[in-house]
Write a protein that holds these residues in place. Structure first.
Motif, short mmCIF file in Angstrom:
data_model
loop_
_atom_site.label_atom_id
_atom_site.label_comp_id
_atom_site.label_asym_id
_atom_site.label_seq_id
_atom_site.Cartn_x
_atom_site.Cartn_y
_atom_site.Cartn_z
N GLU A 40 -5.38 -2.71 -1.15
CA GLU A 40 -4.73 -3.92 -1.37
C GLU A 40 -5.85 -5.03 -2.19
N TYR A 83 -5.16 -9.93 8.27
CA TYR A 83 -4.30 -9.32 7.33
C TYR A 83 -3.15 -8.69 8.27
N ARG A 116 -9.97 -7.98 8.27
CA ARG A 116 -10.56 -7.72 6.77
C ARG A 116 -9.81 -7.42 5.89
N ASP A 151 0.91 -1.25 0.18
CA ASP A 151 -0.12 0.07 0.12
C ASP A 151 0.85 1.35 0.17
N ASN A 158 -5.07 -6.41 10.80
CA ASN A 158 -6.55 -6.18 10.56
C ASN A 158 -7.34 -7.39 10.46
N GLY A 164 -7.68 -5.68 2.91
CA GLY A 164 -7.18 -4.14 2.83
C GLY A 164 -7.78 -3.30 1.66
N ASP A 165 -7.61 -2.10 1.89
CA ASP A 165 -8.15 -1.09 0.99
C ASP A 165 -7.21 -0.24 0.92
N1 GLY Z 1 -4.56 -0.53 3.34
C1 GLY Z 1 -4.75 -0.18 4.60
C2 GLY Z 1 -5.93 -0.69 5.26
O1 GLY Z 1 -6.60 -1.50 4.59
O2 GLY Z 1 -6.02 -0.73 6.46
#
Ligand code: GLY
Length: 420
Positions: free
Chosen positions: A288, A265, A283, A208, A281, A285-286
């Protein structure tokens, strides 16, 4: 199979896209609550992500088979437990499992107990004690972290005593649980695994780009772009991450009586052969997910079923022998204040080999408008990273809206450091 995806970001649009187009779910079988402008109006559900009874009612009315929870908040609030009690299968960890993300101190406890490599830390429950400690610190930077969910804003990396004291003054309240962590140098990578509570399969690595400006400058954001795979993580490292991080975490959680299902994650820092977990995390990733899912060879729905029902251990997962790059176009001003409601044009002009995942978009009367900080994720695959990157950057200026902003260097780390 009928799916309901919970969430409204680029990650949720990528899940929707994957189920519909690559998994070949039928139109009308994938819904998103509340979704965004990339999802046809008929399949958007006007529900808040924490409206558990509303979600339950929709699932019963529409005979939803599986709920896929995108963001952390409903997981930490217990949506999966709630739905399971109602006999509605849901993908993601239980409330107790999601504490790996919801409480950084809980994650630290698990990591220390099960010998999962992470930075050393000291916990503070009293602001005066924290300040006293900060005044005694000789070497900076240090990392100051809040215990709970803070939407990416609960971390400070001060370079001096004064900076640390200012960060504390601005952010730490008397009852904020805080810990100070050793600062570790290295490159960051995101490794996501999918677990059924007993074992875990590892997805392709990703990286990221969290800062707003080129060269990793400026404030942190939710993520301004990503690429996969991350050359920093070769197959040997991926096996080491499975053996030393993902698997022991899943085993440890099971031993604690909290089987962890869903996405684990691991945000890692890597220097040479040294791997450490910066954070977990619970869940996808965003952003990713926007580069991982286009590379996946198997059906996402099949993996999700294995996570819910068991059988991950024997699942053989594979990814395309390609690279993916996604670049986020954000609203000008993000991650600070920004305006919404700017008309977006140019999506229809993108070449067929570009995928535009929507995030903060809203469609009204057939037109598309901005509705958030991160607006679109422009994504492409290539035989190498440079090809994927070139494809994105040769098309991205076709998208226009007032004060649109994007980083020009997504993927630069891999290209510079690894001379690809
Ligand atoms: N890319 C960081 C997140 O999803 O927390």
């Amino acid at each position: 199979m009928k799916y309901l995806i919970i969430g409204s970001g680029g990650r949720e649009h990528a899940l929707y896209w994957r189920l519909l187009y690559d998994d070949s779910a039928r139109q009308g079988d994938v819904y998103a609550a509340p979704g965004n402008g990339g999802i046809a109006d008929n399949y958007r559900v006007d529900l808040k992500i924490n409206d558990f009874p509303g979600i339950e009612k929709f699932c019963i009315d529409r005979k939803i088979d599986i709920v896929i929870v995108g963001p952390e908040a409903p997981l930490v609030n217990g949506l999966v437990d709630y739905l399971e009690q109602k006999k509605i299968p849901a993908f993601g960890p239980s409330k107790a499992g999601a504490m790996l993300e919801g409480s950084k101190l809980f994650a630290k406890t698990i990591m220390n107990k099960y010998k999962i490599p992470t930075a050393g830390h000291i916990e503070f429950y009293d602001k005066d004690e924290l300040i006293k400690y900060i005044r005694s610190v000789k070497e900076f930077p240090i990392v100051i972290k809040f215990d709970g969910l803070a939407a990416g804003k609960g971390v400070g990396i001060p370079e001096s005593t004064n900076e640390a004291l200012e960060f504390i003054k601005a952010t730490v309240k008397e009852d904020t649980k805080v810990f100070v962590e050793d600062f570790i140098e290295g490159e960051e990578a995101s490794i996501l695994g999918i677990s059924d509570g007993n074992d875990v399969i590892t997805l392709v690595s990703a990286q990221d780009h969290k800062r707003i400006y080129d060269g990793d400058k400026g404030p942190n954001t939710g993520g301004m772009g990503a690429y996969a795979p991350a050359p920093l993580v070769d197959n040997k490292k991926l096996s080491k991450i499975y053996e030393e991080i993902l698997k022991p975490t899943i085993t440890g959680m099971r031993k604690e009586g909290i089987p962890f299902k869903g996405v684990l994650y691991a945000g890692l820092i890597i220097k040479g052969n040294d791997l450490k977990v910066l954070e977990f995390n619970a869940r996808f990733g965003d952003p990713e997910t926007q580069v991982i899912l286009p590379l996946l060879n198997e059906k996402l729905g099949g993996i999700i079923e294995k996570s819910i029902n068991g059988g991950i251990k024997d699942y053989r997962i594979s990814f395309k022998d390609k690279y993916a790059v996604t670049v986020v176009i954000s609203s000008g001003g993000y991650p600070g204040d920004y305006e919404k409601g700017k008309e977006i044009s140019g999506l229809d002009d993108l070449s067929d080999n570009i995928i535009a995942f929507h995030a903060g978009t809203e469609s009204r009367n057939g037109r598309l408008y901005t509705n958030g900080g991160r607006v679109l994720n422009i994504t492409a695959l290539g035989n190498d990273l440079m090809e994927a990157q070139n494809k994105v950057y040769s098309e991205i200026d076709k998208i226009k809206f007032d004060k649109a902003f994007y980083r020009k260097d997504i993927g630069h780390k891999a290209l510079e450091y690894f001379k690809l």
